[in-house]
Design a protein around this motif. Structure first.
Motif, PDB file in Angstrom:
ATOM      1  N   ALA A   1     -14.288  46.090  59.532  1.00  0.00           N
ATOM      2  CA  ALA A   1     -13.715  46.676  58.321  1.00  0.00           C
ATOM      3  C   ALA A   1     -14.766  46.906  57.237  1.00  0.00           C
ATOM      4  O   ALA A   1     -14.744  47.929  56.559  1.00  0.00           O
ATOM      5  CB  ALA A   1     -12.603  45.785  57.785  1.00  0.00           C
ATOM      6  N   VAL A   2     -15.681  45.945  57.067  1.00  0.00           N
ATOM      7  CA  VAL A   2     -16.617  46.081  55.939  1.00  0.00           C
ATOM      8  C   VAL A   2     -17.897  46.821  56.322  1.00  0.00           C
ATOM      9  O   VAL A   2     -18.650  47.247  55.466  1.00  0.00           O
ATOM     10  CB  VAL A   2     -16.998  44.709  55.336  1.00  0.00           C
ATOM     11  N   GLY A   3     -18.141  46.971  57.615  1.00  0.00           N
ATOM     12  CA  GLY A   3     -19.387  47.615  58.030  1.00  0.00           C
ATOM     13  C   GLY A   3     -19.316  49.122  57.881  1.00  0.00           C
ATOM     14  O   GLY A   3     -18.292  49.684  57.486  1.00  0.00           O
ATOM     15  N   GLY A   4     -20.441  49.759  58.240  1.00  0.00           N
ATOM     16  CA  GLY A   4     -20.512  51.222  58.140  1.00  0.00           C
ATOM     17  C   GLY A   4     -19.785  51.839  59.316  1.00  0.00           C
ATOM     18  O   GLY A   4     -19.188  51.156  60.138  1.00  0.00           O
ATOM     19  N   GLY A   5     -19.881  53.175  59.376  1.00  0.00           N
ATOM     20  CA  GLY A   5     -19.273  53.878  60.492  1.00  0.00           C
ATOM     21  C   GLY A   5     -18.159  54.773  60.008  1.00  0.00           C
ATOM     22  O   GLY A   5     -17.607  54.584  58.917  1.00  0.00           O
ATOM     23  N   ARG A   6     -17.850  55.761  60.818  1.00  0.00           N
ATOM     24  CA  ARG A   6     -16.789  56.691  60.438  1.00  0.00           C
ATOM     25  C   ARG A   6     -15.444  55.985  60.427  1.00  0.00           C
ATOM     26  O   ARG A   6     -15.237  55.033  61.184  1.00  0.00           O
ATOM     27  CB  ARG A   6     -16.733  57.804  61.466  1.00  0.00           C
ATOM     28  N   ARG A   7     -14.561  56.462  59.604  1.00  0.00           N
ATOM     29  CA  ARG A   7     -13.237  55.832  59.565  1.00  0.00           C
ATOM     30  C   ARG A   7     -12.153  56.886  59.775  1.00  0.00           C
ATOM     31  O   ARG A   7     -11.415  57.207  58.839  1.00  0.00           O
ATOM     32  CB  ARG A   7     -13.044  55.125  58.229  1.00  0.00           C
ATOM     33  N   PRO A   8     -12.069  57.391  60.977  1.00  0.00           N
ATOM     34  CA  PRO A   8     -11.021  58.375  61.258  1.00  0.00           C
ATOM     35  C   PRO A   8      -9.693  57.668  61.503  1.00  0.00           C
ATOM     36  O   PRO A   8      -9.615  56.436  61.402  1.00  0.00           O
ATOM     37  CB  PRO A   8     -11.532  59.059  62.523  1.00  0.00           C
ATOM     38  N   GLY A   9      -8.656  58.437  61.837  1.00  0.00           N
ATOM     39  CA  GLY A   9      -7.318  57.870  62.071  1.00  0.00           C
ATOM     40  C   GLY A   9      -7.340  56.713  63.046  1.00  0.00           C
ATOM     41  O   GLY A   9      -6.717  55.650  62.808  1.00  0.00           O
TER      42      GLY A   9
END
Ligand code: C2E
Ligand code: CA
Ligand code: CA
Length: 915
Positions: free
Chosen positions: A199-207
């Motif tokens: 949750a707190v890390g980077g990365g895309r957050r798609p559906g």
């Protein structure tokens, strides 16, 4: 760079929009179906709910994940297989549990083999999630790890106090029972840790991301609730707690079906700013230990002081580490910002290209430098912006991996102009940060143009715009090199305008400049494209001929040039004729340097001048020796004068009938310390061109007058004896010539009528007016004037009448032929008759044979000088001859004549025997 590459991979993956749409519908449909099944689950009685509906929900989730993986093809697939396996173990556990409970109606046994199945889920979930997290983070992403640790520690403590510790502390259960009981919350804490990290890390957050995390929250929430209810003994089957697990199954199945699930493994850099929400959550986590301590304290039962204290301490340490890294990050950010500003503001442009030469990054200055928008540059091949040749070189460089450190480029700016760029190249392909080739470009257009202008200025003549001597020499050099490759040679013509000084002197320098420009224009018309024309300085021009023009062509070129100059030039109001003397030299690299060829042509030109101007001469090596000798003479002459190395010889002028000495001609010689006695022909011409002739003439005049005075005082010479002194035409033009002569007369004290001044015919006709004036001035002093070498020049009768002349000296060339026959005699007779008609005295020069003397006598010329009577002799010898009063009382007698001839020969031997 990595980011961009990943983006491209991503772009390639979501290529099929149709599939995407289908998957989106499937995902939505599955969610709806999940909700309906949930409703059904709670509506039907416990047994069918647990034995039918629940397995459908659970296994459909596993199936959905497998379908999602197959269609969406995520990277890495193993992560999703682990997740599917985790879900599968959970549903297996549930099914086993339901079968035992509702089919076998066996008593609940705890712990049992079912717990082993359940617990196996944790490592599978943690492993799958860890793989995803790893994919999603750039670099170490330390701050996310710390944040996740803080939150996990806080929630972990809650779990410890509420779920784990009670089992540990309670003495009523067996050890195995207690260990199994705490294994669940520990597994949950592990899943929690990785979920927080996700949750707190980077990365895309798609559906798909939100479905996945939502499912986790539901799972952990349900587990925690179950643990708590179980502990307090209030848990019942088929209760609302089940919603959490159902939600987990459905959400994960939907997540895997969602078309965006592939994007989950796409990394983005962690947000640099720390959000308020995160501060709140972290703050909350940090406050967990004191809050628990406070609550338990208020309840009067502090159960886990050690765990609370240790967690509190750990949290403080983690927060400190986080603060330090925040401070560092902000410092980094500031220095990055500074660097960015510098990069933005610098006039140098920086461009990074990938292995295919496509622009991956460029500074804003690049846009200014090339006049292009960012959109035109990004992703464009850099080679397309460059000139074709530079572009090809760039391609070669990309392939060969051998980049030079610096290169020069010419690029077309969108304003239409060209820009010259100095480029520094750094091949950083394969490095972590850049992974490309970096080109640092500096616009040097202005400097280049300035250089060019400067070069033009230093290599060209400002008046005519022609190349100057420096550039001409350079061109000769290049031509010689080219010639060497073709085994050919080059020809150089040096052209000097004749008497150009007169134009400057009489019409002024502006007129002189105009004439030079007009001449240049004509010369340009006869210069062929392969040849070059240059102004070497003053009124001197150079031609360089290459190719077939060299051999015969060079003479043709000279003729062409002369023809071009033939028509008169208009300068101001006057029209004038311009002539030129041209020297031609050829050479090849084997034998000549460029300086050699130019020097040879120069010498040949000088010879053309000496041979009477308005002509061309081809260089031959003897010219060079001649010139060296002349140079030596010039250098020596001044010193010779100072050291008193000049001596005067005297040649008697006699009455041919009786040998009486009537006078003498003073002839100068140079008693050279090394070269011996040097005749006047060797140094008089040099003295004339260097302005040294006047002092020499003056010295001879003075010395001869002094000597004559001595002879007269001693009674060796009578009153009628005269001394004949040569005057160079240069000296004749000297305004103070009359003064010099009167000084000589005054110092020596001899009568003016004892002095004859010999001037050459050519000296008279060169400048008739000034010569006439000079002669008149001399004549007023009372001296007599003789025309020397008469017959060799072109003096017209009018000149002879006009000038105040007393004597004609018949040139030796006529005397030589006087005894030969009718022709020679006719010429001499004409001269003698002319002299008598104008009442001038005629003197024959260079009489060597008695026949000549007799022939002259017959024609009425009985005054002569020559070896027949006496050669020029030093003053003491002359004194001796004067003492005899005649060169020979019976000069027709054989003995004496032999003596005389002997002495003549000896003098010519002296003259000839130079080293
Ligand atoms: P020039 O004035 O015609 O002098 C006569 C030249 O004929 C002299 O040559 C003389 O030695 C030479 N000569 C006389 N008799 C004979 C002969 O029977 N046979 C032959 N073959 N030659 C004979 P020199 O002394 O070598 O002088 C050469 C020229 O140098 C002179 O020609 C004169 O033009 C010039 N020169 C000599 N001394 C002076 C000087 O003090 N001042 C100037 N300005 N020129 C001088
Ligand atoms: Ca003479
Ligand atoms: Ca003469």
């Amino acid at each position: 760079m990595q980011l961009l590459n990943a983006d491209r991979v991503q772009a390639a993956a979501i290529s099929d929009p149709a599939t995407q749409r289908v998957m989106a519908w499937l995902c939505r449909g599955y969610l709806v179906a999940g909700m309906l099944l949930t409703v059904v689950y709670f509506v039907v009685p416990t047994e069918p709910a647990k034995l039918v509906v629940w397995p459908i929900i659970g296994w459909s989730s596993v199936l959905a994940i497998l379908v999602g993986v197959a269609v969406n093809r995520p990277e890495p697939r193993s992560a999703w297989y682990l997740l599917a396996a985790g879900v599968a173990t959970l549903i297996v556990g549930d099914d086993l549990y339901s079968i035992r409970n509702f089919v076998q109606h066996a008593d609940a046994l705890f712990p049992s083999y079912i717990d082993i199945v359940y617990l196996a889920m944790y490592p599978l979930l943690v492993g799958g999630l860890a793989l995803l997290v790893h994919r999603r983070s750039v670099g170490g992403d330390r701050s996310s790890v710390i944040d996740a640790s803080i939150i996990t520690a806080g929630l972990g403590l809650v779990s410890w106090v509420l779920l784990i510790a009670p089992y540990l502390h309670s003495g009523e259960f067996s050890v195995f029972y207690r260990l199994t009981s705490i294994a669940y919350p520990i597994g949950d804490v592990a899943v929690l840790a990785i979920a927080v990290r996700l949750a707190v890390g980077g990365g895309r957050r798609p559906g798909a991301f939100w479905l996945l995390t939502g499912g986790l929250v539901a799972l952990l929430g349900a587990d925690a609730l179950y643990g708590y209810l179980n502990l307090s003994g209030t848990f019942s089957e088929h209760s609302p707690v089940d919603v959490g697990w159902i939600a987990f199954y459905v959400a994960w199945g939907a997540a895997a079906l969602h078309p965006s699930m592939r994007g989950l493994s796409t990394a983005t850099p962690g947000t640099e700013q720390i959000s308020a929400g995160r501060v709140l959550v972290i703050g909350g986590a940090v406050l967990v230990p004191p809050a628990i301590l406070f609550t338990q304290g208020a309840l009067g039962n502090v159960t886990d002081p050690l765990a609370i204290a240790l967690t509190g301490g750990l949290l403080i340490i983690l927060v400190l580490v986080r603060i330090v890294s925040l401070v560092r990050e902000s410092a980094d950010r500031r220095s990055n910002a500074r660097l960015q500003t510098l990069v933005d503001k610098t006039s140098d442009a920086i461009v990074v290209v990938d292995g295919q030469g496509r622009i991956q990054y460029h500074t804003p200055s690049t846009e200014r430098m090339l006049g292009r928008h960012a959109a035109e540059l990004d992703g464009t091949r850099l080679g397309d912006v460059l000139e074709a040749a530079d572009g090809n070189r760039l391609d070669a460089m990309l392939v060969s991996h051998a980049a030079p450190a610096t290169i020069e480029w010419r690029v077309r700016h969108t304003d239409g102009g060209w820009r010259d760029l100095d480029v520094i190249v750094d091949d950083l392909r394969g490095t972590a940060d850049i992974d490309g080739i970096v080109f640092t470009m500096r616009d040097v257009t202005e400097r280049k143009q300035f250089d060019l202008k400067l070069r033009r200025q230093t290599l060209h003549d400002s008046l005519t715009g022609l190349p100057n001597r420096m550039l001409f020499i350079d061109r000769i050099d290049q031509a010689l090199r080219r010639g060497e490759r073709r085994n050919g040679s080059v020809a150089v013509l040096v052209l000097d305008l004749d008497d150009f000084k007169m134009v400057n002197d009489s019409l002024g320098h502006a007129a002189g400049d105009d004439l030079l420009k007009a001449v240049t224009a004509r010369l340009v018309t006869v210069t062929r494209s392969a040849d070059s024309l240059a102004r070497l300085g003053g009124d001197e021009f150079g031609f360089l001929l290459e190719n077939g023009d060299v051999d015969d062509g060079s003479e043709l070129a000279a003729l062409r040039i002369q023809a071009a100059l033939r028509a008169p030039f208009r300068v101001g109001d006057s029209e004038m004729q311009v002539h030129a003397s041209i020297g031609i030299a050829t050479g090849s690299l084997r034998t000549h340097t460029c300086d050699d060829v130019l020097r040879d042509a120069d010498l040949a030109m000088y010879f053309a001048k000496r041979k009477g101007k308005d002509r061309f001469e081809l260089f031959f090596p003897a010219m060079h020796e001649n010139a060296t000798r002349r140079l030596e003479v010039v250098a020596d002459l001044l010193g010779g004068m100072d050291r008193g190395e000049f001596v005067v010889y005297y040649q008697p002028i006699v009455d041919t009938r009786n040998g009486h000495i009537l006078g003498a001609e003073a002839l100068v010689r140079w008693q050279h310390p090394r070269r011996g006695l040097v005749g006047p022909d060797e140094f008089i011409p040099v003295a004339e061109t260097t302005g040294l002739i006047a002092p020499i003439d003056r010295w001879v005049l003075n010395d001869a007058c002094r000597q004559t005075k001595i002879w007269k005082v001693n009674g060796l010479a009578d009153d009628s004896f005269y001394i004949s002194v040569n005057l160079s035409s240069q000296h004749l033009q000297d305004p103070s010539i009359a003064e010099h002569v009167s000084d000589a007369l005054a110092v020596s004290g001899i009568a003016p009528d004892a002095v004859v001044l010999e001037v050459t015919e050519t000296g008279l006709v060169d400048d008739v007016d000034s010569a006439g004036a000079a002669l008149a001035g001399l004549k007023r002093l009372g001296v007599r004037i003789a025309v020397d070498d008469f017959g060799t020049g072109y003096s017209s009768l009018t000149h002879l009448i006009k000038f105040p002349i007393d004597i004609l000296k018949i040139d030796k060339s006529f005397v030589d032929r006087v005894a030969d026959g009718a022709n020679g005699e006719v010429m001499v007779r004409a001269v003698v008759d002319l002299a008598h008609t104008l009442s001038l005295k005629a003197i024959a020069e260079g009489v060597e044979h008695p026949d000549q003397a007799r022939a002259l006598e017959r024609l009425g010329c009985n005054v002569a000088q020559g070896y027949l009577f006496a050669p020029p002799v030093p003053a003491p010898d002359m004194t001796a001859l004067l003492a005899q009063q005649s060169v020979s009382s019976d000069f027709l007698g054989p003995d004496i004549r032999a003596d005389v001839e002997q002495s003549a020969i000896s003098e010519s031997q002296v003259l000839l025997s130079r080293p």
